[in-house]
Design a protein around this motif. Structure first.
Motif, PDB file in Angstrom:
ATOM      1  N   THR A   1      23.194  43.855  17.036  1.00 23.45           N
ATOM      2  CA  THR A   1      23.389  45.002  17.922  1.00 23.45           C
ATOM      3  C   THR A   1      23.080  46.347  17.269  1.00 23.45           C
ATOM      4  O   THR A   1      22.976  47.354  17.965  1.00 23.45           O
ATOM      5  CB  THR A   1      24.817  45.019  18.517  1.00 23.45           C
ATOM      6  OG1 THR A   1      25.765  45.049  17.453  1.00 23.45           O
ATOM      7  CG2 THR A   1      25.049  43.832  19.422  1.00 23.45           C
TER       8      THR A   1
ATOM      9  N   ARG B   1      20.210  46.528  21.753  1.00 24.20           N
ATOM     10  CA  ARG B   1      21.394  46.731  22.587  1.00 24.20           C
ATOM     11  C   ARG B   1      21.160  46.070  23.946  1.00 24.20           C
ATOM     12  O   ARG B   1      20.172  46.363  24.625  1.00 24.20           O
ATOM     13  CB  ARG B   1      21.690  48.207  22.761  1.00 24.20           C
ATOM     14  CG  ARG B   1      22.009  48.860  21.425  1.00 24.20           C
ATOM     15  CD  ARG B   1      22.672  50.199  21.627  1.00 24.20           C
ATOM     16  NE  ARG B   1      23.271  50.634  20.381  1.00 24.20           N
ATOM     17  CZ  ARG B   1      24.541  50.460  20.075  1.00 24.20           C
ATOM     18  NH1 ARG B   1      25.350  49.872  20.915  1.00 24.20           N
ATOM     19  NH2 ARG B   1      25.021  50.896  18.931  1.00 24.20           N
TER      20      ARG B   1
ATOM     21  N   ASP C   1      20.632  48.429  26.958  1.00 24.50           N
ATOM     22  CA  ASP C   1      19.296  49.029  27.039  1.00 24.50           C
ATOM     23  C   ASP C   1      18.285  48.038  27.598  1.00 24.50           C
ATOM     24  O   ASP C   1      17.458  48.384  28.450  1.00 24.50           O
ATOM     25  CB  ASP C   1      18.839  49.503  25.658  1.00 24.50           C
ATOM     26  CG  ASP C   1      19.699  50.633  25.104  1.00 24.50           C
ATOM     27  OD1 ASP C   1      20.444  51.267  25.886  1.00 24.50           O
ATOM     28  OD2 ASP C   1      19.641  50.858  23.877  1.00 24.50           O
ATOM     29  N   LEU C   2      18.346  46.795  27.107  1.00 23.97           N
ATOM     30  CA  LEU C   2      17.412  45.775  27.587  1.00 23.97           C
ATOM     31  C   LEU C   2      17.610  45.510  29.074  1.00 23.97           C
ATOM     32  O   LEU C   2      16.645  45.476  29.843  1.00 23.97           O
ATOM     33  CB  LEU C   2      17.582  44.471  26.799  1.00 23.97           C
ATOM     34  CG  LEU C   2      17.101  44.459  25.359  1.00 23.97           C
ATOM     35  CD1 LEU C   2      17.477  43.139  24.692  1.00 23.97           C
ATOM     36  CD2 LEU C   2      15.596  44.660  25.287  1.00 23.97           C
TER      37      LEU C   2
ATOM     38  N   ARG D   1      18.913  47.305  31.421  1.00 27.32           N
ATOM     39  CA  ARG D   1      18.548  48.433  32.289  1.00 27.32           C
ATOM     40  C   ARG D   1      17.058  48.416  32.616  1.00 27.32           C
ATOM     41  O   ARG D   1      16.662  48.609  33.767  1.00 27.32           O
ATOM     42  CB  ARG D   1      18.936  49.765  31.662  1.00 27.32           C
ATOM     43  CG  ARG D   1      20.337  50.222  32.021  1.00 27.32           C
ATOM     44  CD  ARG D   1      20.615  51.650  31.594  1.00 27.32           C
ATOM     45  NE  ARG D   1      20.815  51.806  30.156  1.00 27.32           N
ATOM     46  CZ  ARG D   1      21.919  51.448  29.514  1.00 27.32           C
ATOM     47  NH1 ARG D   1      22.905  50.910  30.171  1.00 27.32           N
ATOM     48  NH2 ARG D   1      22.025  51.622  28.225  1.00 27.32           N
ATOM     49  N   GLU D   2      16.228  48.178  31.615  1.00 27.00           N
ATOM     50  CA  GLU D   2      14.780  48.124  31.853  1.00 27.00           C
ATOM     51  C   GLU D   2      14.385  46.882  32.640  1.00 27.00           C
ATOM     52  O   GLU D   2      13.541  46.950  33.529  1.00 27.00           O
ATOM     53  CB  GLU D   2      14.017  48.164  30.525  1.00 27.00           C
ATOM     54  CG  GLU D   2      13.774  49.566  30.053  1.00 27.00           C
ATOM     55  CD  GLU D   2      12.677  49.639  29.022  1.00 27.00           C
ATOM     56  OE1 GLU D   2      11.535  49.229  29.307  1.00 27.00           O
ATOM     57  OE2 GLU D   2      12.982  50.110  27.907  1.00 27.00           O
TER      58      GLU D   2
ATOM     59  N   GLY E   1      23.935  47.430  33.365  1.00 27.20           N
ATOM     60  CA  GLY E   1      24.438  48.032  32.149  1.00 27.20           C
ATOM     61  C   GLY E   1      25.487  47.136  31.526  1.00 27.20           C
ATOM     62  O   GLY E   1      25.761  46.047  32.024  1.00 27.20           O
TER      63      GLY E   1
ATOM     64  N   PRO F   1      26.941  46.689  24.008  1.00 32.61           N
ATOM     65  CA  PRO F   1      25.812  46.421  23.119  1.00 32.61           C
ATOM     66  C   PRO F   1      25.498  44.929  22.970  1.00 32.61           C
ATOM     67  O   PRO F   1      24.348  44.558  22.765  1.00 32.61           O
ATOM     68  CB  PRO F   1      26.263  47.006  21.776  1.00 32.61           C
ATOM     69  CG  PRO F   1      27.235  48.064  22.138  1.00 32.61           C
ATOM     70  CD  PRO F   1      27.951  47.544  23.354  1.00 32.61           C
TER      71      PRO F   1
ATOM     72  N   ALA G   1      11.097  46.094  19.970  1.00 31.80           N
ATOM     73  CA  ALA G   1      12.279  46.718  19.362  1.00 31.80           C
ATOM     74  C   ALA G   1      12.473  46.314  17.906  1.00 31.80           C
ATOM     75  O   ALA G   1      12.999  47.083  17.118  1.00 31.80           O
ATOM     76  CB  ALA G   1      13.529  46.351  20.170  1.00 31.80           C
TER      77      ALA G   1
END
Length: 108
Positions: free
Chosen positions: A55, A59, A62-63, A65-66, A76, A79, A106
């Motif tokens: 982490t 996170r 973050d992943l 959300r995209e 959401g 982490p 990443a």
């Protein structure tokens, strides 16, 4: 980049079962990233689980959300674990493919 990634769609499960599957799969990987998807009632559910020692580099929130944008939704979380929902379940394969790309980018 030396980090195992598993991205798959599981049929016939709800969000609670998806979480249970992610726990089992991450336990089998030992360390890595698990991205699971399911379809139910015309909607998509995504779940991202990342082993805690990763982490600092990745996170889950973050992943997810995209990835949620690919299935027409939002999401959401923490982490190490995050969920999303969307209204375009037909885009699940594209979201899973993007997960591999995002983790690779990443970590590089």
């Amino acid at each position: 980049q030396g980090v195992p990634v598993l991205a798959a769609e599981i049929e016939g499960v709800d969000s609670h079962q998806l979480r249970a599957h992610s726990d089992l799969l991450l336990e089998k990987l030992g360390s890595g990233v698990v991205v699971l998807a399911a379809r139910s009632e015309g909607k998509a559910t995504l779940l991202v689980k990342i082993s805690k020692e990763l982490t600092d580099r990745l996170r889950a929130g973050d992943l997810v959300r995209e990835l949620a944008q690919v299935v027409g939704g939002k999401g959401g979380g923490r982490p190490d674990m995050a969920q999303a929902g969307g209204k375009l379940p037909e885009n699940i394969p594209a979201a899973l493919e993007k997960a591999y790309e995002m983790v690779g980018d990443a970590l590089s």
